[in-house]
Design a protein around this motif. Structure first.
Motif, mmCIF file in Angstrom:
data_model
loop_
_atom_site.group_PDB
_atom_site.id
_atom_site.type_symbol
_atom_site.label_atom_id
_atom_site.label_comp_id
_atom_site.label_asym_id
_atom_site.label_seq_id
_atom_site.Cartn_x
_atom_site.Cartn_y
_atom_site.Cartn_z
ATOM 1 N N THR A 66 0.615 -0.924 0.183
ATOM 2 C CA THR A 66 0.206 0.040 -0.528
ATOM 3 C C THR A 66 0.632 1.460 0.038
ATOM 4 O O THR A 66 2.171 0.678 0.310
ATOM 5 C CB THR A 66 -0.609 -0.635 1.036
ATOM 6 O OG1 THR A 66 -1.195 0.952 0.831
ATOM 7 C CG2 THR A 66 -0.493 0.290 2.219
ATOM 8 N N VAL A 93 -2.001 -4.827 -4.254
ATOM 9 C CA VAL A 93 -1.839 -3.498 -3.995
ATOM 10 C C VAL A 93 -2.557 -2.579 -3.500
ATOM 11 O O VAL A 93 -4.318 -3.069 -4.272
ATOM 12 C CB VAL A 93 -1.496 -3.105 -5.635
ATOM 13 C CG1 VAL A 93 -0.719 -1.569 -5.132
ATOM 14 C CG2 VAL A 93 0.317 -3.339 -5.752
ATOM 15 N N TYR A 94 -3.179 -2.779 -2.034
ATOM 16 C CA TYR A 94 -3.958 -1.993 -1.644
ATOM 17 C C TYR A 94 -4.017 -0.704 -1.971
ATOM 18 O O TYR A 94 -3.497 0.168 -2.032
ATOM 19 C CB TYR A 94 -4.493 -2.517 0.016
ATOM 20 C CG TYR A 94 -4.134 -4.234 0.177
ATOM 21 C CD1 TYR A 94 -5.377 -4.912 -0.074
ATOM 22 C CD2 TYR A 94 -2.904 -4.862 0.418
ATOM 23 C CE1 TYR A 94 -5.428 -6.519 0.093
ATOM 24 C CE2 TYR A 94 -2.691 -5.742 0.375
ATOM 25 C CZ TYR A 94 -4.513 -7.108 0.606
ATOM 26 O OH TYR A 94 -4.414 -8.578 0.127
ATOM 27 N N ARG A 95 -6.066 0.195 -1.176
ATOM 28 C CA ARG A 95 -5.934 1.415 -1.236
ATOM 29 C C ARG A 95 -5.177 1.674 -0.558
ATOM 30 O O ARG A 95 -4.479 0.999 0.313
ATOM 31 C CB ARG A 95 -7.592 1.295 -0.599
ATOM 32 C CG ARG A 95 -7.588 2.959 0.213
ATOM 33 C CD ARG A 95 -9.182 2.225 0.008
ATOM 34 N NE ARG A 95 -9.409 3.606 1.367
ATOM 35 C CZ ARG A 95 -10.842 4.291 1.583
ATOM 36 N NH1 ARG A 95 -11.508 3.311 1.553
ATOM 37 N NH2 ARG A 95 -10.421 5.640 2.284
ATOM 38 N N THR A 96 -4.979 2.876 -0.747
ATOM 39 C CA THR A 96 -3.891 3.803 0.198
ATOM 40 C C THR A 96 -4.240 5.114 0.889
ATOM 41 O O THR A 96 -5.721 5.724 -0.241
ATOM 42 C CB THR A 96 -2.466 4.376 -1.190
ATOM 43 O OG1 THR A 96 -1.271 4.755 -0.695
ATOM 44 C CG2 THR A 96 -2.873 5.479 -2.601
ATOM 45 N N HIS A 100 2.440 6.086 -2.674
ATOM 46 C CA HIS A 100 2.258 4.865 -3.556
ATOM 47 C C HIS A 100 3.196 4.005 -3.031
ATOM 48 O O HIS A 100 4.019 4.047 -2.544
ATOM 49 C CB HIS A 100 2.723 6.002 -5.642
ATOM 50 C CG HIS A 100 4.423 5.839 -5.377
ATOM 51 N ND1 HIS A 100 4.278 6.963 -5.135
ATOM 52 C CD2 HIS A 100 5.701 4.835 -5.256
ATOM 53 C CE1 HIS A 100 5.837 7.508 -5.435
ATOM 54 N NE2 HIS A 100 6.095 5.441 -5.638
ATOM 55 N N TYR A 125 -5.793 -3.337 -6.561
ATOM 56 C CA TYR A 125 -7.439 -2.714 -5.782
ATOM 57 C C TYR A 125 -8.239 -1.368 -5.972
ATOM 58 O O TYR A 125 -7.582 -0.928 -6.633
ATOM 59 C CB TYR A 125 -7.334 -3.140 -4.172
ATOM 60 C CG TYR A 125 -7.521 -4.728 -4.166
ATOM 61 C CD1 TYR A 125 -8.441 -4.673 -3.297
ATOM 62 C CD2 TYR A 125 -6.307 -5.100 -4.214
ATOM 63 C CE1 TYR A 125 -8.458 -6.683 -3.196
ATOM 64 C CE2 TYR A 125 -5.875 -6.737 -3.776
ATOM 65 C CZ TYR A 125 -7.580 -7.160 -3.144
ATOM 66 O OH TYR A 125 -7.713 -8.592 -3.031
ATOM 67 N N SER A 128 -6.176 2.504 -4.966
ATOM 68 C CA SER A 128 -4.368 2.011 -5.072
ATOM 69 C C SER A 128 -4.036 2.881 -6.128
ATOM 70 O O SER A 128 -4.266 4.011 -7.032
ATOM 71 C CB SER A 128 -4.511 0.822 -4.875
ATOM 72 O OG SER A 128 -4.539 0.714 -5.927
ATOM 73 N N PHE A 130 0.393 2.743 -7.374
ATOM 74 C CA PHE A 130 2.060 1.469 -7.785
ATOM 75 C C PHE A 130 2.641 2.079 -8.506
ATOM 76 O O PHE A 130 2.231 2.198 -10.120
ATOM 77 C CB PHE A 130 0.757 0.267 -8.080
ATOM 78 C CG PHE A 130 2.027 -0.958 -8.292
ATOM 79 C CD1 PHE A 130 2.911 -1.133 -6.946
ATOM 80 C CD2 PHE A 130 2.342 -1.898 -8.877
ATOM 81 C CE1 PHE A 130 3.815 -2.700 -7.214
ATOM 82 C CE2 PHE A 130 3.116 -2.902 -9.585
ATOM 83 C CZ PHE A 130 3.682 -2.783 -8.118
ATOM 84 N N ALA A 164 -7.618 4.416 -9.157
ATOM 85 C CA ALA A 164 -5.893 4.002 -9.133
ATOM 86 C C ALA A 164 -5.300 4.453 -9.776
ATOM 87 O O ALA A 164 -5.394 5.323 -11.097
ATOM 88 C CB ALA A 164 -6.128 2.389 -9.155
#
Length: 279
Positions: A66, A93-96, A100, A125, A128, A130, A164
């Motif tokens: 995350t 890759v989860y919600r932030t 990043h 996700y 997110s 990334f 995202a």
């Protein structure tokens, strides 16, 4: 309680900062581990094998990524070695809430080496952020099979990615020549972009497969047979080496694997499919 609340809001969550790597050398007619290091949440495991290539399994013990997480991998295949690198499971890759997640991957193949970079899918996700970089340096007679697959939300789980940020940067050099460069960028309006025909045409999964080596073009017909309308494939001669590039697009992760698995199994030669891919 009111006095404590501002402190809690200002507190910074602990983030992952991890790295791992290995190098391999040829001894007694086979590929053997020479050096291994791992720090933080980055772990590497080497399953038992026969006479095949050295197989390394990369593990992120944090269970996902995350905003603010940093993860780095460094792989070196020495002269005349064969190394396959994969992951224990799909990277999530989860919600932030801020910043990043970032993954950097460096791969080196010395003279006569054969290296396969075959991580399992990255699952993105909603909300997110990334960034990933893949830097590969090969000797002129080395070979590399590079695969990255991405799933924008698992449809079977009812997941939808609307917003995202996803960035993926590849640089592959053979000898002193840059033989492949690409920058894939999508977001923040992911749902809109992948819904377009010039995007993924409404699909939620995609993969890039790159084979670099003198005989890469020889696999083109077989690759096109497997892709069969779910993407495309082309081959080129680049200096003293060649490259074959294939793209896959699918409605979901299951449909993507139906073509990705036989592609990897064929292009990875006698090494075949990594063990974790069939679990």
């Amino acid at each position: 309680m009111n006095q404590l609340q501002p402190r809690l809001e200002q507190a910074k969550l602990q983030r992952v900062s991890a790295s791992g790597g290995l190098s391999a050398r040829r001894r007694d007619g086979t590929t053997r581990l020479e050096r291994l290091y791992q720090e933080g949440a980055a772990k590497i495991r080497l399953p038992a094998r026969g006479d095949g290539p050295l197989e390394a399994i990369l593990i992120n013990t944090a269970g996902g990524l995350t905003g603010g997480d940093r993860l780095a991998w460094d792989i070196e295949a020495g002269e005349d070695t064969a190394v396959t690198v994969t992951t224990q499971a799909c990277e999530k890759v989860y919600r932030t809430t801020a910043g990043h997640a970032e993954v950097t991957c460096k791969v080196v193949g010395r003279s006569g080496a054969r290296v396969a970079w075959l991580p399992q899918e990255t699952i993105v996700y909603d909300r997110s952020a990334f960034r990933r970089t893949l830097d590969v340096t090969l000797a002129e007679d080395a070979e590399a099979l590079l695969v990255e697959a991405t799933i924008f939300g698992r449809r079977a789980m009812g997941e939808t990615v609307r917003t995202a940020i996803f960035r993926d940067r590849w640089r592959v050099r053979c000898g002193d020549r840059l033989v492949h460069a690409e920058d894939f960028a999508i977001g923040p309006d992911v749902a809109v972009t992948i819904g377009r025909k010039a995007g993924l045409g409404g699909a939620a999964a995609c993969a890039t497969i790159l084979l670099v080596g003198p005989a890469a073009a020889a696999h083109l017909d077989a690759v096109r047979t497997i892709v069969d309308g779910a993407g495309g494939a082309s081959a080129w001669q680049v200096g003293s080496t060649g490259k074959l590039l294939a793209r896959l697009v699918a409605t979901d992760g299951y449909a993507l694997r139906e073509r990705l698995v036989p592609l990897v199994a064929m292009l990875n030669g006698q090494a075949g499919l990594p063990k974790t891919w069939s679990l």
